[in-house]
Design an enzyme around this catalytic site. Structure first.
Site, PDB file in Angstrom:
ATOM      1  N   HIS A   1       0.826  -1.221   0.000  1.00 52.51           N
ATOM      2  CA  HIS A   1       0.000   0.000   0.000  1.00 52.51           C
ATOM      3  C   HIS A   1       0.852   1.261   0.000  1.00 52.51           C
ATOM      4  O   HIS A   1       1.864   1.333   0.680  1.00 52.51           O
ATOM      5  CB  HIS A   1      -0.943  -0.004   1.206  1.00 52.51           C
ATOM      6  CG  HIS A   1      -2.084  -0.961   1.032  1.00 52.51           C
ATOM      7  ND1 HIS A   1      -1.917  -2.321   1.119  1.00 52.51           N
ATOM      8  CD2 HIS A   1      -3.382  -0.756   0.723  1.00 52.51           C
ATOM      9  CE1 HIS A   1      -3.078  -2.919   0.883  1.00 52.51           C
ATOM     10  NE2 HIS A   1      -3.977  -1.990   0.637  1.00 52.51           N
ATOM     11  N   PRO A   2       0.378   2.258  -0.743  1.00 54.32           N
ATOM     12  CA  PRO A   2       1.099   3.537  -0.746  1.00 54.32           C
ATOM     13  C   PRO A   2       0.774   4.327   0.513  1.00 54.32           C
ATOM     14  O   PRO A   2      -0.277   4.112   1.129  1.00 54.32           O
ATOM     15  CB  PRO A   2       0.501   4.249  -1.961  1.00 54.32           C
ATOM     16  CG  PRO A   2      -0.902   3.742  -2.027  1.00 54.32           C
ATOM     17  CD  PRO A   2      -0.840   2.301  -1.557  1.00 54.32           C
TER      18      PRO A   2
ATOM     19  N   SER B   1      -6.582   3.946  -5.619  1.00 52.88           N
ATOM     20  CA  SER B   1      -6.036   4.655  -4.475  1.00 52.88           C
ATOM     21  C   SER B   1      -6.188   6.169  -4.640  1.00 52.88           C
ATOM     22  O   SER B   1      -6.480   6.886  -3.669  1.00 52.88           O
ATOM     23  CB  SER B   1      -4.567   4.264  -4.298  1.00 52.88           C
ATOM     24  OG  SER B   1      -4.080   4.776  -3.114  1.00 52.88           O
TER      25      SER B   1
ATOM     26  N   PHE C   1       1.207   2.937   7.419  1.00 52.32           N
ATOM     27  CA  PHE C   1      -0.080   3.071   8.130  1.00 52.32           C
ATOM     28  C   PHE C   1      -1.199   2.891   7.116  1.00 52.32           C
ATOM     29  O   PHE C   1      -1.225   3.566   6.091  1.00 52.32           O
ATOM     30  CB  PHE C   1      -0.174   4.464   8.760  1.00 52.32           C
ATOM     31  CG  PHE C   1      -1.516   4.790   9.335  1.00 52.32           C
ATOM     32  CD1 PHE C   1      -1.896   4.258  10.569  1.00 52.32           C
ATOM     33  CD2 PHE C   1      -2.403   5.616   8.657  1.00 52.32           C
ATOM     34  CE1 PHE C   1      -3.142   4.555  11.107  1.00 52.32           C
ATOM     35  CE2 PHE C   1      -3.654   5.917   9.198  1.00 52.32           C
ATOM     36  CZ  PHE C   1      -4.015   5.384  10.417  1.00 52.32           C
TER      37      PHE C   1
ATOM     38  N   ILE D   1      -5.393   2.680   6.406  1.00 52.12           N
ATOM     39  CA  ILE D   1      -6.761   2.923   6.880  1.00 52.12           C
ATOM     40  C   ILE D   1      -7.637   3.058   5.646  1.00 52.12           C
ATOM     41  O   ILE D   1      -7.163   3.506   4.588  1.00 52.12           O
ATOM     42  CB  ILE D   1      -6.812   4.199   7.768  1.00 52.12           C
ATOM     43  CG1 ILE D   1      -8.108   4.281   8.550  1.00 52.12           C
ATOM     44  CG2 ILE D   1      -6.582   5.460   6.957  1.00 52.12           C
ATOM     45  CD1 ILE D   1      -8.075   5.305   9.702  1.00 52.12           C
TER      46      ILE D   1
HETATM   47  N1  LIG Z   1      -1.948   3.740   3.287  1.00 48.98           N
HETATM   48  C1  LIG Z   1      -3.235   3.469   2.995  1.00 48.98           C
HETATM   49  O1  LIG Z   1      -4.077   3.314   3.863  1.00 48.98           O
HETATM   50  N2  LIG Z   1      -3.543   3.373   1.681  1.00 48.98           N
HETATM   51  C2  LIG Z   1      -4.807   2.953   1.263  1.00 48.98           C
HETATM   52  N3  LIG Z   1      -5.994   3.342   1.945  1.00 48.98           N
HETATM   53  C3  LIG Z   1      -6.971   3.471   1.051  1.00 48.98           C
HETATM   54  O2  LIG Z   1      -8.164   3.694   1.316  1.00 48.98           O
HETATM   55  N4  LIG Z   1      -6.479   3.340  -0.210  1.00 48.98           N
HETATM   56  C4  LIG Z   1      -5.132   3.119  -0.141  1.00 48.98           C
HETATM   57  O3  LIG Z   1      -4.329   3.024  -1.053  1.00 48.98           O
END
Ligand SMILES: NC(=O)N[C@H]1NC(=O)NC1=O
Length: 161
Positions: A59-60, A76, A111, A113
């Site tokens: 995830h970024p 994203s 992190f 979310i």
């Molecule tokens: N870091 C992180 O939570 N990234 C994610 N959250 C979200 O809702 N889309 C994402 O890419």
């Protein structure tokens, strides 16, 4: 759907983990969208700790470097925009940067979310509060957030097809 079509359509419901769709494909048939979501959740639950870490690391950052360069995935980009992360004040951006780095340094993954279920303030609060957790707690919470993101991405695909 044919195998390749299924894999293509659901390739990014878990960020940059196209192998998830290849694995979930084997669990067909599904009775409805919620059954399909449950299969992706089961996939996540059954990963080893190492596998879960890989998912989290894919995830970024929220409002991070990739976002600034316009290099996020389309999903994203839309999620971060829906939380207002593209409109941070200079102060909020500095707070995000500081807390994202502090979090990554402690846990070794970003992190995470579900941005679509949050706004700037709740994201900043989450970043600050969750820093106090143990790594085990954050792996659980992070994977749970990935499930929420995944569910909303699947519903978008199913509703729009
Ligand atoms: N870091 C992180 O939570 N990234 C994610 N959250 C979200 O809702 N889309 C994402 O890419």
């Amino acid at each position: 759907m044919r195998d390749e079509q299924f894999e293509w359509v659901f390739r990014n419901v878990i960020e940059l983990r196209s192998e998830a769709a290849a694995c979930v494909r084997e669990m067909r048939p599904f009775t409805d969208a919620s059954d399909l979501c449950a299969a992706f959740h089961k996939y996540l639950d059954e990963l080893s700790v190492g596998g879960k870490l890989q998912v989290l690391k894919s995830h970024p950052d929220l409002a991070g470097r990739l976002a600034a360069k316009g290099e996020l995935t389309q999903e994203s980009t839309e999620e971060q925009r829906s939380a207002g992360l593209n409109e941070l004040t200079v102060e909020q951006k500095a707070t995000m940067d500081f807390n994202n780095e502090r979090y990554k340094k402690k846990f070794g993954f970003p992190f995470i979310i579900c941005a679509r279920q949050n706004k700037i303030q709740s994201i900043i609060e989450g970043l600050r509060n969750r820093y106090n957790h143990t790594t085990e707690q954050e792996i659980d919470i992070g994977i749970n957030e990935v499930k929420k993101i995944c569910t909303l991405r699947i519903l978008d695909i199913v509703m729009n097809s």
